[in-house]
Design a protein around this motif. Structure first.
Motif, mmCIF file in Angstrom:
data_model
loop_
_atom_site.group_PDB
_atom_site.id
_atom_site.type_symbol
_atom_site.label_atom_id
_atom_site.label_comp_id
_atom_site.label_asym_id
_atom_site.label_seq_id
_atom_site.Cartn_x
_atom_site.Cartn_y
_atom_site.Cartn_z
ATOM 1 N N THR A 90 5.662 12.550 -4.548
ATOM 2 C CA THR A 90 6.655 11.682 -3.440
ATOM 3 C C THR A 90 5.531 10.699 -3.388
ATOM 4 O O THR A 90 4.862 10.819 -2.315
ATOM 5 C CB THR A 90 6.830 12.585 -2.475
ATOM 6 N N PRO A 91 5.443 9.715 -3.874
ATOM 7 C CA PRO A 91 4.495 8.598 -3.886
ATOM 8 C C PRO A 91 4.643 7.804 -2.503
ATOM 9 O O PRO A 91 5.775 8.012 -1.720
ATOM 10 C CB PRO A 91 4.805 7.475 -4.948
ATOM 11 N N LEU A 92 3.622 7.315 -1.859
ATOM 12 C CA LEU A 92 3.576 6.652 -0.391
ATOM 13 C C LEU A 92 4.434 5.419 -0.837
ATOM 14 O O LEU A 92 4.085 4.587 -1.660
ATOM 15 C CB LEU A 92 2.155 6.489 -0.065
ATOM 16 N N VAL A 93 5.031 5.037 0.286
ATOM 17 C CA VAL A 93 5.480 3.764 0.437
ATOM 18 C C VAL A 93 5.373 3.034 1.591
ATOM 19 O O VAL A 93 5.593 3.133 2.503
ATOM 20 C CB VAL A 93 7.137 3.762 0.430
ATOM 21 N N PRO A 94 4.369 1.993 1.091
ATOM 22 C CA PRO A 94 3.692 1.295 2.415
ATOM 23 C C PRO A 94 4.681 0.432 3.074
ATOM 24 O O PRO A 94 5.887 -0.022 2.238
ATOM 25 C CB PRO A 94 2.601 0.431 2.004
ATOM 26 N N LEU A 95 4.685 0.118 4.194
ATOM 27 C CA LEU A 95 5.237 -1.009 4.905
ATOM 28 C C LEU A 95 4.657 -2.207 4.670
ATOM 29 O O LEU A 95 5.376 -3.419 4.635
ATOM 30 C CB LEU A 95 5.179 -0.524 6.324
ATOM 31 N N ALA A 96 3.069 -2.165 4.821
ATOM 32 C CA ALA A 96 2.714 -3.387 4.746
ATOM 33 C C ALA A 96 2.780 -3.951 2.830
ATOM 34 O O ALA A 96 2.955 -2.782 2.182
ATOM 35 C CB ALA A 96 1.058 -3.346 4.763
ATOM 36 N N GLU A 97 2.551 -5.087 2.818
ATOM 37 C CA GLU A 97 2.552 -5.273 1.231
ATOM 38 C C GLU A 97 1.505 -5.115 0.721
ATOM 39 O O GLU A 97 0.318 -5.153 1.225
ATOM 40 C CB GLU A 97 2.737 -7.070 0.927
ATOM 41 N N SER A 98 1.567 -4.323 -0.543
ATOM 42 C CA SER A 98 0.296 -3.957 -1.129
ATOM 43 C C SER A 98 0.247 -4.660 -2.727
ATOM 44 O O SER A 98 1.208 -5.228 -2.980
ATOM 45 C CB SER A 98 0.202 -2.538 -1.461
ATOM 46 N N VAL A 99 -0.793 -4.252 -3.369
ATOM 47 C CA VAL A 99 -1.085 -4.915 -4.665
ATOM 48 C C VAL A 99 -0.405 -4.733 -5.656
ATOM 49 O O VAL A 99 0.120 -5.267 -6.576
ATOM 50 C CB VAL A 99 -2.481 -4.891 -5.123
ATOM 51 N N HIS A 100 0.369 -3.238 -5.549
ATOM 52 C CA HIS A 100 1.261 -2.844 -6.566
ATOM 53 C C HIS A 100 2.392 -2.244 -5.741
ATOM 54 O O HIS A 100 2.528 -1.199 -5.427
ATOM 55 C CB HIS A 100 0.802 -1.699 -7.428
ATOM 56 N N GLU A 101 3.443 -3.020 -6.056
ATOM 57 C CA GLU A 101 4.693 -2.579 -5.393
ATOM 58 C C GLU A 101 5.720 -1.840 -6.539
ATOM 59 O O GLU A 101 6.676 -2.503 -6.639
ATOM 60 C CB GLU A 101 5.389 -3.631 -4.645
#
Lengths: 257, 658
Positions: free
Chosen positions: B260-271
């Protein structure tokens, strides 16, 4: 070689529009609008919402956001509208979408869209601004000083540089009272603010800047603003429910271009 | 020294109320609040062992890191342990944390990092070392391991840099080489038992060194010769092994993480949702540390990949699946994997990407499957060397004809952009080798114009300086100095633009040579380099992997000061070629590769002899499988994706039938 055109049939038509009220709470109030939009579109996918998509090489789910609150400001009254390719049960939609979003981004209401645009119903916003460490008397004096003026220019840093805007004219109502949770002996102030929807929007930060400029009000602890309502503006300065018209509309009454 | 006690002897504070008023004053505050989808917060007092996991770079880079996400999930699945994440804070927040006396915190429950039993730090690049020092200092953990006591976390380093952790040996208590998912459990067991026994810090570390396969630098002494070279590295405790071997997970299908990969709220380098389709690579590119230290190749099965993709998409809602590995098109069933995934998600608007593909393993069927739901915007290949001769030296056997044929097909099928990766400053490289890159880029444009019938196509040349790495055949090589690299890059740019008609469709992106020289110092340095890292950090060095923060002058000045009265200097560690008999700082760390085989491969490089891939030709005795008891695991399995439903739709029957 001819330019490529998207393969396959055109996107499915819109058969239903649903309007949502959602909240940005607690630590997730630091979510920017772009952050929220990404999280919301992922939640749509996780929840399996039968979205209608735009045409083109990179079809986007059709979501219209209305008057999003600034980053760092909490809200109990954010609105958006989604267009669907299949009809859904709106309450069930609300439940699954809320479950698919992280805690703190909460879907509070869902209603099928009636006629008319949602954006046009947003005439004003009501905010509560908590001022920790500021005595209610000091806040009230600053409010009185601000309301006595007809114009207060404040500066805002935008992507285009510094710009000035009038923070006074858009204020419909501004009052200071004692925060409920507080010890009555000490007591810090909370502001009740209603601002008219203007362009550019006047935000809580701008009103706080105006209070600083006219009365030197400068809280040591950063104030905490919460949008408690946005919608039509009543004669007495009250902010109404923008979804009220949809609740009373006949289901399926909206037109689908 | 007292042992650590648990079950809430001291209540562990939630720092968020202190942090919250500061957040409106920093850039992108969302990166510090946690609360991401699939994040876990466990009850502190309900578990025995507390791990803080750090990725020593900004949140936007660190959050997508697979290694950290895998360990976070593996640890949190245990009943007796918890893991929380912490990332490097930007200088604006660092300043405020110092001003208000707030500790380095985890983003999950905002606990002070100093309260954890272990601080695990994953280093994919050496340029994160100064960020480790910032985190330690903000957490009030003494920078030097020798100054810590039982009240401080055990600082454990991992990631590819751990194959030569000597430059940070003073700052870490323990080091893990290789795959982390199993050994992290062994470490947790040891620490839980040690806490129960009230064992001292020294005793806990000794147990880690003797029973968990962990390298504890303090148990090894380094002696130097008069000329500055290392005389020997030897254990100073009887029970610890003379050499510490890397850990290798066999059967990737048993380790389907992150589930269950983490889903960031902030924009990250690999979406995107990433699935590691195999680990290891035996293509044998001589510059590639990853390919050397992750052997042997271990494939995840097509069925296992299918399950991970289905589960991961449901858990995240990502719309892109990245099939990760060191060379993804080399998976024995890549054709079936991509075709069946593309079929399965055709209607769900999920696109697929293969971040690393070799020119010779790529074909247009594969590309068509990958672009079925995506745009044909760009393809990326890495010839690495400009000339055929240089590609023989580095053992990256991609011919120019192959490349031109592949890109022509791509342009003919609607792609408009090709990106080519190269390195500059490779062993034996001459100006002419680098200038051939310009000719190659021009040929790509010519071929592309012909194939597409359009002048509106692009080729981007991306080039950076080569850094020799430990445990590779180039570990003995002299690194090129920044001036040579920068001169060659300038010549290359001029050569590309010499033909205006072709050159205007060629973009060039490059990284100048200075940061690479410092990376070289940190890559092949020994324990004497630690003082330079500390001096740079004390002088304000932070985020050295970021061009806008990196300061070459600071590094060279601090190195000169630290090495002033020693036999070594910056050049000694970087631009000096090593002899066969030199004791290398990492010789006591066992990647499985025989040093003699590496030396022979280095000599083959100089002789421009190629080395085949042991997946398709007989074993060439690099040593890994025989030394570590491992074996190649690859298909084809002949299996297929389970008929998993596309995410969402059939799981939550939302739609109402009229």
């Amino acid at each position: 070689m001819a330019p490529r055109t998207p393969d396959g049939p055109p996107p499915a038509p819109v058969v239903q529009r649903v309007r949502l009220r959602y909240a940005k709470r607690g630590r997730l109030r630091f979510t920017s609008h772009r952050d929220f939009a990404r999280a919301f579109e992922r939640a749509l996918r996780r929840a399996g919402v039968p979205m209608a998509y735009s045409a083109g090489f990179t079809p986007h789910p059709r979501v219209s956001y209305v008057g999003a609150s600034p980053t760092g400001v909490a809200s109990e009254a954010e609105y958006l509208e989604i267009a669907l390719a299949e009809r859904v049960d709106v309450e069930r939609l609300r439940t699954v979408l809320d479950a698919a979003l992280p805690d703190g981004l909460d879907v509070l209401e869902a209603v099928e869209a009636g006629p008319g645009s949602l954006a046009e119903r947003i005439a004003a916003s009501r905010w509560h601004i908590d001022l920790p460490g500021v005595p209610v008397e000091a806040a009230a004096a600053a409010v009185a000083a601000l309301l006595a003026r007809s114009e207060v220019l404040v500066e805002r840093l935008t992507k285009e540089g510094r710009r000035h805007l009038d923070a006074r004219a858009a204020i419909v109502r501004l009052a200071a009272s004692r925060a409920v949770a507080d010890d009555p002996a000490g007591g810090h102030a909370i502001l009740d603010l209603v601002v008219r929807q203007v362009t550019p929007a006047v935000r809580p930060d701008d009103v706080l800047a105006a209070l600083r400029s006219v009365a030197g009000l400068a809280p040591a602890v950063p104030p905490l603003a919460v949008r408690v309502a946005q919608g039509p503006l009543g004669d007495a300065g009250e902010v109404g429910d923008p979804l009220a018209a949809d609740r009373t509309a006949e289901p399926g009454a909206a037109a689908f271009p | 020294m007292r042992g650590r006690t648990y079950s809430g002897a001291v209540p562990v504070a939630n720092l968020f109320p202190l942090l919250e008023p500061l957040l409106p004053r920093v850039s992108k505050p969302i990166q510090y609040v946690g609360g991401e989808l699939n994040a876990r917060v466990k009850d502190w007092d309900a578990v025995a062992v507390h791990w803080a996991l750090m990725y020593p770079d900004a949140y936007e880079v660190g959050l997508p890191n697979q290694g950290t996400q895998i360990l976070y999930e593996v640890i949190n699945e245990r009943d007796d342990a918890l893991a929380e994440r912490t990332y490097a804070v930007w200088p604006d927040l660092e300043r405020l944390l110092r001003e208000h006396g707030i500790s380095q915190f985890t983003v999950d429950a905002h606990r002070p990092v100093g309260a954890f039993d272990l601080l695990g730090v994953s280093f994919p690049t050496e340029l994160g070392y100064t960020n480790l020092l910032t985190a330690l200092d903000l957490a009030a953990i003494p920078l030097h391991a020798s100054d810590r006591d039982g009240s401080h976390p055990i600082v454990v380093a991992g990631g590819h840099c751990s194959f030569n952790p000597e430059p940070i040996a003073d700052f870490v208590d323990a080091v893990v080489l290789g795959d982390g998912e199993q050994v992290v459990g062994a470490i947790t067991d040891v620490v839980r038992q040690a806490k129960q026994d009230g064992a001292s810090r020294e005793e806990t570390l000794l147990r880690l060194a003797t029973s968990a396969g962990v390298y504890v630098p303090r148990f090894y002494d380094v002696r130097y010769r008069d000329d500055g070279q290392i005389a020997a590295v030897s254990p100073n405790r009887e029970a610890v092994p003379a050499r510490v071997a890397k850990h290798t997970v066999m059967n990737l299908d048993e380790w389907p993480y992150p589930k269950t990969p983490l889903v960031p709220l902030a924009e990250s380098v690999h979406e995107r949702m990433s699935v590691e389709i195999f680990r290891g690579c035996t293509r044998g590119c001589r510059f590639c540390q990853a390919g050397m230290i992750t052997r042997p190749v271990r494939e995840r099965s097509i069925a296992g990949i299918g399950e991970m993709v289905a589960q991961g998409l449901c858990a995240t809602g990502f719309e892109e699946v990245g099939l990760l590995s060191l060379s993804s098109a080399d998976h024995s069933e890549i054709g079936e994997i991509t075709r069946q995934l593309a079929d399965r998600y055709e209607d769900a608007r999920v696109s697929l990407s293969l971040p690393s593909t070799r020119v010779d393993a790529f074909n247009i069927d594969l590309a068509n499957e990958l672009s079925r739901n995506g745009r044909r915007s760009g393809l990326t290949f890495a010839p690495e060397g400009g000339s055929e001769r240089l590609r023989r030296v580095i053992n990256k056997m991609v011919s120019k004809q192959d490349l031109i044929r592949t890109v022509s097909t791509a342009y003919a099928h609607g792609w408009r952009q090709v990106k080519l990766y190269f390195m500059c400053g490779l062993p034996t490289e001459t100006d002419e080798d680098v200038l051939e890159i310009a000719a190659m880029a021009h040929d790509v444009i010519r071929a592309g114009r012909e194939a597409s019938g359009s002048r509106d196509i692009r080729c981007t040349v991306s080039i950076g300086a080569f850094v020799p790495k430990p445990h590779t055949p180039f570990q003995w090589a002299a690194q090129s100095d920044p001036q040579t690299v920068d001169d060659r890059l300038r010549m290359l740019r001029e050569a590309i633009n010499a033909d205006r008609s072709l050159g205007r469709n060629v973009g060039m992106r490059y990284h100048d040579g200075e940061p690479s020289l410092i990376e070289g110092l940190l890559s092949r340095g020994d324990r004497r380099v630690g003082a330079v890292i500390e001096a740079v950090w004390r002088d304000g060095g932070r985020f050295d992997g970021w061009r806008e923060h990196f300061c070459y002058e600071r590094w060279t000045r601090c190195a000169a000061e630290v090495f002033a009265d020693q036999q070594v200097d910056l050049a000694w560690f970087t631009t000096r070629e090593r002899d066969a008999d030199e004791v290398l700082p990492w010789d006591h760390l066992d990647s499985g590769l025989d040093k003699q085989w590496l030396w022979d491969d280095w000599q083959d490089a100089l002789g421009e002899f190629e080395q085949d891939d042991c997946r398709w030709t007989p074993c060439f005795d690099c040593g890994v499988c025989s030394n570590l008891g491992t074996d190649i695991q690859m298909g084809p399995t002949g299996g297929s994706l389970a008929p998993a439903p596309p995410p969402g739709r059939s799981l939550l029957p939302l739609a109402t039938r009229p």
